[in-house]
Scaffold this motif. Structure first.
Motif, PDB file in Angstrom:
ATOM      1  N   CYS A 158      -3.465  -0.535  -4.795  1.00 56.73           N
ATOM      2  CA  CYS A 158      -2.899  -0.261  -6.113  1.00 56.73           C
ATOM      3  C   CYS A 158      -3.947   0.363  -7.034  1.00 56.73           C
ATOM      4  N   GLU A 159      -3.481   1.161  -7.975  1.00 53.13           N
ATOM      5  CA  GLU A 159      -4.347   1.685  -9.032  1.00 53.13           C
ATOM      6  C   GLU A 159      -4.292   0.725 -10.209  1.00 53.13           C
ATOM      7  N   THR A 160      -5.449   0.304 -10.706  1.00 51.17           N
ATOM      8  CA  THR A 160      -5.505  -0.645 -11.811  1.00 51.17           C
ATOM      9  C   THR A 160      -5.967   0.046 -13.086  1.00 51.17           C
ATOM     10  N   LYS A 168       0.828  -1.218   0.000  1.00 51.40           N
ATOM     11  CA  LYS A 168       0.000   0.000   0.000  1.00 51.40           C
ATOM     12  C   LYS A 168       0.860   1.265   0.000  1.00 51.40           C
ATOM     13  N   PRO A 215      -8.493  -7.081 -10.207  1.00 54.29           N
ATOM     14  CA  PRO A 215      -8.740  -5.720  -9.705  1.00 54.29           C
ATOM     15  C   PRO A 215      -9.247  -5.702  -8.261  1.00 54.29           C
ATOM     16  N   MET A 216     -10.030  -6.711  -7.872  1.00 55.20           N
ATOM     17  CA  MET A 216     -10.483  -6.786  -6.478  1.00 55.20           C
ATOM     18  C   MET A 216      -9.284  -6.934  -5.537  1.00 55.20           C
ATOM     19  N   LYS A 227       1.863   2.490  -3.491  1.00 53.38           N
ATOM     20  CA  LYS A 227       0.825   3.036  -4.381  1.00 53.38           C
ATOM     21  C   LYS A 227       1.125   2.709  -5.851  1.00 53.38           C
ATOM     22  N   ASP A 231      -7.119  -3.664  -5.525  1.00 55.51           N
ATOM     23  CA  ASP A 231      -7.774  -2.618  -4.740  1.00 55.51           C
ATOM     24  C   ASP A 231      -7.486  -2.808  -3.247  1.00 55.51           C
ATOM     25  N   LYS A 232      -7.545  -4.041  -2.786  1.00 54.78           N
ATOM     26  CA  LYS A 232      -7.258  -4.331  -1.377  1.00 54.78           C
ATOM     27  C   LYS A 232      -5.795  -4.043  -1.028  1.00 54.78           C
TER      28      LYS A 232
END
Length: 460
Positions: free
Chosen positions: A207-209, A179, A199-200, A182, A203-204
């Motif tokens: 990260c930006e996808t 985290k 992506p799930m 980033k 997100d946890k």
């Protein structure tokens, strides 16, 4: 003829004639065989199976056929719907059911589909068990349930959440370290279920996808095998988006390929190498891959005073050797990560989490990380066989020819020279001998393959 019956499942193209392709009748027959085999081998009346599928176009149809067939046998079904191979594998023991079926043809093109069969541990059934299932299919000795005994049907939509939480809970996954970085990550999920699951997870992990081909509609925009020649779009997009890396998964999300920040391939073989480097740095142990995987894994294991062993080609064989040696990490050079702390199956999601942890802790770019590993180059060639050639005798001759080198006959013949190796295997599907080589340069790898072809011809 496009129906391939192997010990771990049934694979074929949709449509065509019964017995030649994966037709509706073939789906019913082989699902009936698997369900009947489970009933014959379980000391309980009510059986429950999990079923899940990738996003390929035929998935819904095959799912309906398979589900109804299991219910017709009196077997209860928990349908995960759109899922991934590792997610189904995780959910079988999580829900304490009797087995599972994954509907996916992995990296094959869209006209293909398959039934992959799991035992109660969420692992692919053994070769012996697979042979018993195929024998049952040939005999068609099935006994379907009466109307009052039909199997029950339910759906679940929390499987991805459960799978991802299990990954986040792993001690070797450092969520906070990831985290803090980033990371910006481009994802190519070839319009299958990785476009939902990855992506799930990212997100946890904070990260930006950037999504590329993440609509799970089964319309593969390029050849779904995650090889360099198919991945030009994501390589360009990583540069355009100034991303930290690119992530590529195949349709059922058990193979993981990576792109560095310069838009260059990290190398499918090096996905496993990097993850093993991180894990073995923290815990001495054993690393496993198959005989056709890169020597780089052995090299990395040795730098951490850890052992390396190679199995015959095939995920079931890798898993069996991992269990025998109590391995810390294993997998295949095609980007398949098997992390036994989670489960014994190739899993791109846990691969992403472990790789990002390693990247964050090393505080390097992806290209810098890759530069720290030994560079090897692989070659793949083949030699056509004629009916009068005795392949076993030929391979025995090759073994004797190089008896002063390090030779393995676990799967064909692999000859380890000081600076390179060659692996000769009979193809299971074509009248050819496959010749895999690895060396310090592409030219050397290709020349070694040509030299082996010449040597084989001289012995025929």
């Amino acid at each position: 003829m496009s129906l391939i019956k192997s010990i771990s499942g049934i694979r074929g193209t949709i449509g065509g004639k019964v017995g030649d392709n994966l037709t509706p009748l073939d789906v019913v027959k082989f699902v009936s065989a698997f369900g009947t085999w489970l009933q014959n081998n379980k000391n309980k009346k009510d059986l429950t199976l999990i079923i899940g599928r990738d996003a390929r176009i035929s998935g819904s149809m095959v799912n309906s056929l398979a589900t109804a067939t299991l219910q017709g046998l009196g077997i209860n079904v928990i349908d995960l719907g759109l899922s991934t191979t590792p997610t189904v594998e995780v959910m079988v023991p999580e829900l304490n059911v009797d087995g599972g079926i994954i509907l996916t043809a992995s990296h094959n093109p869209k006209q293909w589909n398959a039934l992959k069969l799991l035992n109660e541990k969420g692992e692919f059934i053994s070769g012996e068990n697979g042979a018993e299932v195929l024998a049952l299919a040939e005999s068609e000795d099935f006994n379907y349930a009466d109307v009052d005994d039909l199997g029950k049907y339910e759906t679940r939509d929390d499987a991805f959440d459960i799978h991802i939480q299990q990954i986040l809970d792993l001690p070797m996954v450092d969520v906070e370290a990831i985290k803090a970085k980033k990371y910006k990550i481009v994802l190519d999920a070839v319009n299958s279920t990785g476009g939902i699951a990855i992506p799930m997870l990212l997100d946890k992990l904070g990260c930006e996808t950037v999504k590329l081909y993440c609509e799970p509609n089964g319309q593969f925009p390029h050849n779904p095998e995650p090889l360099k020649e198919h991945l030009g779009d994501i390589c360009e997009l990583v540069i355009k988006e100034n991303a930290d890396l690119g992530v590529v998964v195949d349709p059922d999300v058990d193979r993981l390929a990576l792109i560095d920040e310069k838009g260059e391939m990290f190398g499918e073989e090096y996905t496993l190498v990097a993850v093993a480097d991180y894990l073995l740095k923290n815990k001495n142990g054993v690393a496993i891959s198959n005989l056709s995987s890169s020597r780089a894994l052995r090299d990395v294991a040795q730098t951490h005073n850890s052992e390396y062993f190679a199995s015959a080609v095939g995920e079931v064989n890798v898993v069996n050797l991992m269990k025998e040696k109590n391995a810390v990490i294993g997998g295949e050079g095609n980007g398949g990560i098997i992390y036994p702390e989670l489960h014994y199956g190739r899993d791109s999601l846990v691969g992403v989490a472990l790789f990002l942890t390693h990247l964050a802790k090393e505080n390097k770019t992806v290209s810098e990380l890759r530069a720290g590993y030994p560079s090897y180059f692989m070659g793949k060639k083949k030699i056509e066989l004629t009916p009068e050639i005795n392949v076993d005798d030929l391979l025995t001759k090759m073994e004797k020819e190089y008896q002063n080198e390090e030779v393995s006959t676990v799967d064909g013949v692999k000859i380890d020279f000081e600076n390179n190796w060659v692996h000769l295997r009979r193809s299971n599907t074509e009248p050819i001998i496959r010749i895999y080589t690895e060396a310090k340069s592409q030219e050397e790898a290709d020349k070694l393959g040509d030299d082996m072809i010449a040597k084989i011809k001289s012995l025929i």
